[in-house]
Scaffold this active site. Sequence first.
Site: not given
Length: 305
Positions: A121, A54, A98
């Site tokens: 997200d 990422k 995460q």
Amino acid sequence: MTAKIIDGKAFAADVRARVAKHVARVKDESGITPGLAVVLVGEDPASQVYVRSKGTMTVETGMNSYEHKLNADTAEADLLALIDKLNGDPAVHGILVQLPLPGHLNEDLVINSIDPAKDVDGFHISNVGLLGTGQKSMVPCTPLGCLMMLRDHHGSLSGLDAVVIGRSNIVGKPMAQLLIKDSCTVTVAHSRTKDLPGTVRRADIVVAAVGRPQMVPGDWIKPGATVIDVGINRIEAPERGTKEDGSVKTRLVGDVDFDSCAAVAGAITPVPGGVGPMTIACLLANTLTACCRANGLEEPQGLTA
Ligand code: NAD
């Protein structure tokens, strides 16, 4: 019929190129560089790999990447304090924590402490509510990537019968919301669905997000249907031989049995090289979108729902 293979790797490269082009324009016109902060708690090897790629791709598209690695035993209060700091940092437009988090941390509490405008997200309860009511929101990356590929293949999705297998908050539920928004007739199937084969057989679009290797066989698929395989499962592959330690080599497979489904479907995503690459590309797109919204700049076209 032999299905068209939807090349998620190439599609994702194109999305990243479009993100990079718009990032350059944003920098040029406003002097602002979009920034993504990724928070990793603990040393889970798979999460470390995800976070690294990422970060690399964020920088490759011209954005700033800020990585925060915390020990596995980090106190919840310390993690919340970091998120609070990132919420207030004008250089940070997207925040990703995460998952999964170590067991002592309350995932819902942590996710809901992120500023919804920076929640790239799309898991914050406000974004879930906005998406569910058809309003502008940050959209979860994996279903967004699936939607982009479906729109690209079909043009309009209006009136199509879609079956989403799996009802998780991360994939199944937001995928269903996005398909409803695009005027599909949507069925969400799950572990308690009574006649899964019969349900799937009615679908023009099948999105499989279960986490069970190759569970959808070709004879469940309506001829010509589009199959989007979200699953990522590692299985033993004796045909590839053994590793140095004597254990059997492995390979990745999806939730659908690719060969038998590809023989019937009109189009299908492979694993690997389908949905997976699109997820990171959509994270980058969301970061850019968040930056544009925060600064009143023109949003990139075609990179969100
Ligand atoms: P999850 O475990 O949270 O949810 C799985 C869902 O499948 C549940 O809703 C459950 O009801 C349903 N299910 C379980 N057994 C079933 C059965 N026999 N029949 C029908 N439904 C059944 O999983 P998730 O987070 O949604 O992930 C699903 C899969 O997608 C996993 O393989 C995961 O690794 C993968 N995934 C891939 C990406 C990507 O970027 N490609 C992103 C997220 C998840």
